[in-house]
Design a protein around this motif. Structure first.
Motif: not given
Ligand code: NI
Ligand code: NI
Ligand code: NI
Lengths: 107, 107, 107
Positions: A32-43
């Motif tokens: 996942t490429t970071g949704g605006f508020l979720r950069s640096g996240n893993t799904t």
């Protein structure tokens, strides 16, 4: 059978992956490429029997809950390192969806 | 309308993709980095009308079922190629979830 | 709580992302490698409260509906630029699934 979608911080991703391995929970990591508020996240996408949903949720909660950590920021004033005090920062946090599954097959 | 999520081995991915094209089934490939037990896998996401679910499942089963293949391992002992016998190996396999869809739109 | 999966054209992806930011809608972008018929597309995954589903659908429709655009193709015949006429081309388009969510957690 349920499908669990868990979005966690990158920094908790390895720990959670290891927890899944230990518990024999089969997880697929979505790129996942970071949704605006979720950069640096893993799904993670997990298919799991109904009776193990609570166990998987507990693993996610344990590995990636929002929590306070204390860091002591370095301060360097005119070449001198000053004593500083620990500062509380919030890290972690997981967003988790449990989706119904109508049919499940293993071919 | 259903959403079908199919996780197949990389080696079966192209065949399945081609089968979807031939059958005019619209599939989106998710980039998945191998969950621990699933390295080398590809995940397809398919939106499909209820009456075509069985058809899509049959395509997935045909292209990527777990199956035996026979390989004849080469053995080379001291410069001589020995006669060897075919060995059965298991390849393929697909994990498939059919999810309910509440609303579907094409804007 | 619902999960909305929206597949839009790459060219509309930034606009839609900005719309989500403005509306404080949390979206995660899935890295999708073009399914055969969907190369050049971007997939968003959005978790949203039931009462905001219509709002999110409207944002997607506004940012990425199939629409006509007029382009005036350049024609260059033997070093001379000829007058040409605008040509209508179809751009955009979104495929959207609304999935039920049984449980939602924020740890
Ligand atoms: Ni621990
Ligand atoms: Ni065949
Ligand atoms: Ni506008």
């Amino acid at each position: 059978m349920k499908m669990i979608i868990a979005i966690v911080q990158d920094k908790d991703s390895n720990n959670l992956n290891n927890a899944f391995v230990e518990a024999d929970v089969r997880a697929t990591k979505l790129a996942t490429t970071g949704g605006f508020l979720r950069s640096g996240n893993t799904t993670f996408m997990i298919g799991i029997e109904d009776e193990r949903v609570a166990e998987v949720l507990a693993l996610i909660k344990h590995a990636s809950s929002k929590r306070a950590e204390y860091i002591t920021p370095p301060v360097n004033v005119e070449g001198q390192v000053e004593r500083t005090y620990p500062v509380e920062v919030e890290v972690g946090g997981a967003t988790v969806f449990v989706l119904p599954v109508e049919q499940f097959f293993h071919f």
